[in-house]
Enzyme design. Structure first.
Site, short mmCIF file in Angstrom:
data_model
loop_
_atom_site.label_atom_id
_atom_site.label_comp_id
_atom_site.label_asym_id
_atom_site.label_seq_id
_atom_site.Cartn_x
_atom_site.Cartn_y
_atom_site.Cartn_z
N GLU A 146 47.18 52.34 46.45
CA GLU A 146 46.38 53.57 46.30
C GLU A 146 45.15 53.44 47.19
OE1 GLU A 146 43.97 51.68 42.50
OE2 GLU A 146 44.82 53.71 42.30
N ASN A 199 47.41 48.88 50.52
CA ASN A 199 47.19 49.02 49.09
C ASN A 199 48.02 50.18 48.54
OD1 ASN A 199 45.32 47.56 47.21
ND2 ASN A 199 44.94 49.67 46.56
N TYR A 239 44.53 32.98 28.36
CA TYR A 239 44.81 32.31 29.63
C TYR A 239 46.11 31.50 29.57
CZ TYR A 239 40.56 34.12 31.50
OH TYR A 239 39.62 35.02 31.94
N CYS A 274 38.20 17.39 26.49
CA CYS A 274 38.09 16.47 27.63
C CYS A 274 38.09 15.04 27.10
CB CYS A 274 36.78 16.76 28.35
SG CYS A 274 36.38 15.64 29.70
N CYS A 306 35.84 13.06 27.49
CA CYS A 306 34.49 12.78 27.00
C CYS A 306 34.26 13.41 25.62
CB CYS A 306 33.45 13.32 27.98
SG CYS A 306 33.25 15.11 27.89
N HIS A 349 37.68 33.21 42.63
CA HIS A 349 37.53 33.36 41.17
C HIS A 349 38.14 32.20 40.40
CE1 HIS A 349 36.96 37.98 41.74
NE2 HIS A 349 35.89 37.30 42.04
N1 APR Z 1 51.05 46.37 46.68
C1 APR Z 1 49.79 46.70 47.10
N2 APR Z 1 48.79 47.09 46.26
C2 APR Z 1 49.08 47.13 44.95
C3 APR Z 1 50.38 46.84 44.42
C4 APR Z 1 51.38 46.45 45.36
N3 APR Z 1 52.63 46.14 44.98
N4 APR Z 1 50.34 46.99 43.06
C5 APR Z 1 49.07 47.38 42.75
N5 APR Z 1 48.32 47.46 43.88
C6 APR Z 1 46.89 47.79 44.00
C7 APR Z 1 46.39 48.80 42.99
O1 APR Z 1 46.55 50.12 43.48
C8 APR Z 1 44.91 48.41 42.85
O2 APR Z 1 44.11 49.10 43.81
O3 APR Z 1 46.18 46.60 43.72
C9 APR Z 1 44.90 46.91 43.16
C10 APR Z 1 44.69 46.01 41.95
O4 APR Z 1 43.38 46.19 41.51
P1 APR Z 1 42.81 45.42 40.22
O5 APR Z 1 43.78 45.50 39.13
O6 APR Z 1 41.44 45.97 40.00
O7 APR Z 1 42.76 43.89 40.68
P2 APR Z 1 41.70 43.17 41.64
O8 APR Z 1 41.16 44.10 42.66
O9 APR Z 1 42.32 41.92 42.10
O10 APR Z 1 40.53 42.81 40.59
C11 APR Z 1 39.40 42.12 41.07
O11 APR Z 1 38.55 41.90 38.86
O12 APR Z 1 39.09 41.63 36.69
C12 APR Z 1 38.53 41.00 37.76
O13 APR Z 1 38.38 38.69 38.28
C13 APR Z 1 39.29 39.75 38.17
O14 APR Z 1 39.88 38.99 40.39
C14 APR Z 1 39.84 40.11 39.55
C15 APR Z 1 38.88 41.17 40.02
#
Ligand code: APR
Length: 242
Positions: free
Chosen positions: A218, A216, A69, A151, A153, A122
């Site tokens: 994809e 998105n 992190y 912390c 504490c 989250h």
């Molecule tokens: N513009 C639009 N979409 C995008 C871009 C972009 N420039 N770049 C990537 N993507 C899309 C990808 O195609 C994918 O579908 O964003 C999505 C990212 O998906 P993840 O990596 O799975 O991220 P997210 O959906 O936020 O994950 C959800 O999973 O790991 C946990 O807690 C974590 O909050 C997170 C949660």
């Protein structure tokens, strides 16, 4: 419906809307140079989520989890919002609209871009929570003299982030659900829509009668069920669109 007519219909709906929810994921911050989770080269390719994003992993090796992190803090501190973040913030400021940004992101870039009503489902990279006394504090350090940090504490501090197997913060989740039920348009941006209960928010909006626009890179499950789907990069689509 041909793509340009779809764009026009979605654009008109957003121009008319008074109450809007932006539901966002890691894809929104991709154009700020932050890795997503499940794309090629994503965070979960580098490390198994069970090793850094579960309470069990933290109990087993808190220093390892903190290093993960702290690296994410350093990356987020070294970047800035992109045109997608800014377009959502500007849209919210225009025309006396009621806009909520319901995000799965923990990087804080929506707030840096000027979005006022951000609901962090989250948690946040920029807060810690004490395992002993429960105190939650803002913390922007990208390194600690002692890892894991302590912390006042004496308890061990953990990132104030929701890990797999943990519940979402109830007040934030309730506020997000309420915003979803009230909105006329829910814009889903940059999320693979696979992590629940967060990914249920756009469906809650749809059940309450909202129109759903997905932006998105994809096609996703949300995109298959949306009113409108615009495939591409959020930072290229949203500024012109909003
Ligand atoms: N513009 C639009 N979409 C995008 C871009 C972009 N420039 N770049 C990537 N993507 C899309 C990808 O195609 C994918 O579908 O964003 C999505 C990212 O998906 P993840 O990596 O799975 O991220 P997210 O959906 O936020 O994950 C959800 O999973 O790991 C946990 O807690 C974590 O909050 C997170 C949660």
């Amino acid at each position: 419906m041909p793509r340009d007519r779809e764009r026009l219909a979605a654009r008109e709906a957003l121009a008319r809307a008074r109450r809007v929810v932006f539901f966002t994921g890691a894809g929104v911050s991709a154009e700020s140079g932050l890795a997503t989770f499940r794309d090629a080269g994503g965070l979960w390719e580098g490390v198994r989520p069970e090793r850094v994003a579960t309470p069990e992993a933290f109990a087993e090796d808190p220093a390892f989890v903190w290093r993960f992190y702290l690296a994410r803090r350093a990356a987020a501190a070294a970047t800035s919002p992109n045109p997608a973040h800014r377009a959502m913030a500007e849209y919210a400021r225009s025309d006396h609209r009621e806009v909520a940004v319901v995000t799965q992101n923990v990087d804080g870039l929506h707030q840096v871009a000027g979005s006022a009503n951000v609901l962090e489902l989250h948690g946040s990279l920029w807060r810690t929570r004490c395992e002993a006394c429960g105190a939650v504090a803002e913390d922007r350090a990208t390194s600690f003299s002692e890892v894991p940090p302590r912390c006042r504490c004496g308890g061990m501090l953990r990132p104030d982030i929701v890990w797999f197997g943990e519940a979402l913060p109830p007040t934030v989740f309730q506020a997000a659900s309420q915003a979803a039920r009230r909105c006329e348009v829910c814009v889903v941006v940059g999320t693979s829509a696979v992590v629940y209960p967060a990914a249920g928010i756009p469906y809650e909006a749809a059940r309450a009668g909202a129109r759903i626009l997905v932006v998105n890179a994809e096609e996703t499950e949300h995109a298959r069920e949306a009113d409108w789907f615009l495939e591409g990069k959020a930072g290229e689509i949203l500024p012109d669109f909003l």
